[in-house]
Design an enzyme around this catalytic site. Sequence first.
Site, PDB file in Angstrom:
ATOM      1  N   HIS A   1      34.449  42.577  34.789  1.00  0.00           N
ATOM      2  CA  HIS A   1      35.806  43.107  34.776  1.00  0.00           C
ATOM      3  C   HIS A   1      36.884  42.032  34.962  1.00  0.00           C
ATOM      4  CE1 HIS A   1      38.993  45.967  35.421  1.00  0.00           C
ATOM      5  NE2 HIS A   1      39.238  45.493  36.631  1.00  0.00           N
TER       6      HIS A   1
ATOM      7  N   ASP B   1      32.109  44.403  31.106  1.00  0.00           N
ATOM      8  CA  ASP B   1      32.916  45.064  32.142  1.00  0.00           C
ATOM      9  C   ASP B   1      32.345  46.466  32.373  1.00  0.00           C
ATOM     10  OD1 ASP B   1      34.853  46.272  33.715  1.00  0.00           O
ATOM     11  OD2 ASP B   1      36.534  45.810  32.385  1.00  0.00           O
TER      12      ASP B   1
ATOM     13  N   SER C   1      43.351  46.140  34.360  1.00  0.00           N
ATOM     14  CA  SER C   1      42.697  46.966  35.373  1.00  0.00           C
ATOM     15  C   SER C   1      43.581  48.172  35.707  1.00  0.00           C
ATOM     16  CB  SER C   1      42.399  46.087  36.597  1.00  0.00           C
ATOM     17  OG  SER C   1      41.538  46.732  37.468  1.00  0.00           O
TER      18      SER C   1
HETATM   19  N1  LIG Z   1      40.147  41.718  40.967  1.00  0.00           N
HETATM   20  C1  LIG Z   1      41.389  42.295  40.624  1.00  0.00           C
HETATM   21  C2  LIG Z   1      41.211  43.461  39.724  1.00  0.00           C
HETATM   22  C3  LIG Z   1      40.729  44.700  40.394  1.00  0.00           C
HETATM   23  O1  LIG Z   1      40.876  45.808  39.589  1.00  0.00           O
HETATM   24  C4  LIG Z   1      42.198  42.603  41.863  1.00  0.00           C
HETATM   25  O2  LIG Z   1      41.697  42.421  42.953  1.00  0.00           O
HETATM   26  O3  LIG Z   1      43.343  42.978  41.747  1.00  0.00           O
END
Ligand SMILES: N[C@@H](CCO)C(=O)O
Length: 402
Positions: free
Chosen positions: A352, A319, A146
């Site tokens: 994602h 995603d 991410s």
């Molecule tokens: N769900 C993850 C990834 C978010 O990009 C977070 O809260 O860090």
Amino acid sequence: MNVEHNTVSLGEFEFDCGETIPELEITYEAYGEFDGDNAVLICHALTGSAHVAGRDRVDSADQARAWWDDIVGPGKAIDTTEYYVVCANVPGSCYGSTGPKSENPETGEPYGTDFPPVTVRDWTEAQRALLDELGIPHLHAVVGGSVGGMNVIEWAKRHPDHVDRIVPIAAAARLDTQCLSLDAIARRAITTDPNWNQGHYYGEDQDPPSDGLALARQLGHVMYLSKASMERRFGRRAAGRDAVRTFPTDAAGAFFPYRDVESYLDYNAEKFTERFDANSYLYLTRAMDNYDLAAGFESDTDALAAFDGDALVMSFTADWHFTTQQAEALADSLRDADANVAHHVIDSDHGHDAFLVEPDNVGPPLADFLEAGIAGNAVTDSVVEDSQESDFAPVHNSLFSR
Ligand SMILES: N[C@@H](CCO)C(=O)O
Ligand SMILES: CC(=O)SCCNC(=O)CCNC(=O)[C@H](O)C(C)(C)COP(=O)(O)OP(=O)(O)OC[C@H]1O[C@@H](n2cnc3c(N)ncnc32)[C@H](O)[C@@H]1OP(=O)(O)O
């Protein structure tokens, strides 16, 4: 597993924006033994912490849960008997490293929104400074998912000679407009919460802007799932009789069902407000939104031109936060920059957050890449067609192997 959990002071720190703070503290965890050339840096995602592994460890009760415990540890994909694994909480966050809720030594009060704006470049430079403190000049690999994947790419851009292998997972060179807009709405949910008080809500007699943060997280959480996975898990069904609404509703609203998906989002938002700081959410989402690999260069390829190591770009078919098409574009930029690249696409309908919850899919290519680069057995290289479908989120893409 041998674990260090420390906070070190890096002294005065100048941010990308030109502002300085007198003392930047960085909290990190390190696992395994450093042998001179086996260091792997892990970059956490938006709301992660340095606490990557060791779910049962009590010294990290103030951290996000061990968020990659299935991937990092003895005998796991990032094998801590082989690699010395370091993960640092980024500046601006709220898990030990200096951020808005930390005390400003000049005033004796929390910084709040007087904390300087942070960027992904700041995270990278703080990590570089931390590794200098730890006596680690060179990295075998940098891995992250991410916005942590953006942090990985920034390493290849800013310190190409300091890293042999990069693994950006569920990431891209920049966020698309749809996600930018959702992040902007999320921040507005926080800043319009009356408790936000321009970011100064840390007093003992004050309440934090939890309602705004909960809404912001719910928008984020929907971005981390896919249409298919939400349909499969929740459909349209009503929540069970025991489900408790955490947000008030009016009498007319009460006529309609409280849905299972609402219950899920409410429960997780409530939990999130107990573990995360609203100002940090503002700061870190802005860092993600602002990130642009090409900044300061003519193109993404130019930005990566000095990196000649191996790159494993990993993406997930459903995603829509960071699509496989965006990952393919990143892989293409790396190819054009003459890096050795594989784009490993994982067919998953989770969305994602698949990078967090699908260790059986993520682990094997990651482990083999760390060992053998793009020649690793479980590493595949797929071409993602730039199809019409990509105009609609979430997507399943047409793929074929190179
Ligand atoms: N769900 C993850 C990834 C978010 O990009 C977070 O809260 O860090
Ligand atoms: C580096 C980092 O990323 S750290 C941050 C981790 N990521 C996030 O927090 C993103 C948002 N969270 C999530 O997407 C998920 O919680 C993940 C990715 C962390 C874990 O996913 P999963 O293991 O599939 O958990 P799942 O989504 O099924 O359940 C999450 C919680 O919702 C609860 N839940 C599930 N269904 C419902 C429902 N219908 N109503 C109310 N609560 C529900 C579960 O009981 C669980 O509770 P718990 O956390 O207290 O155990």
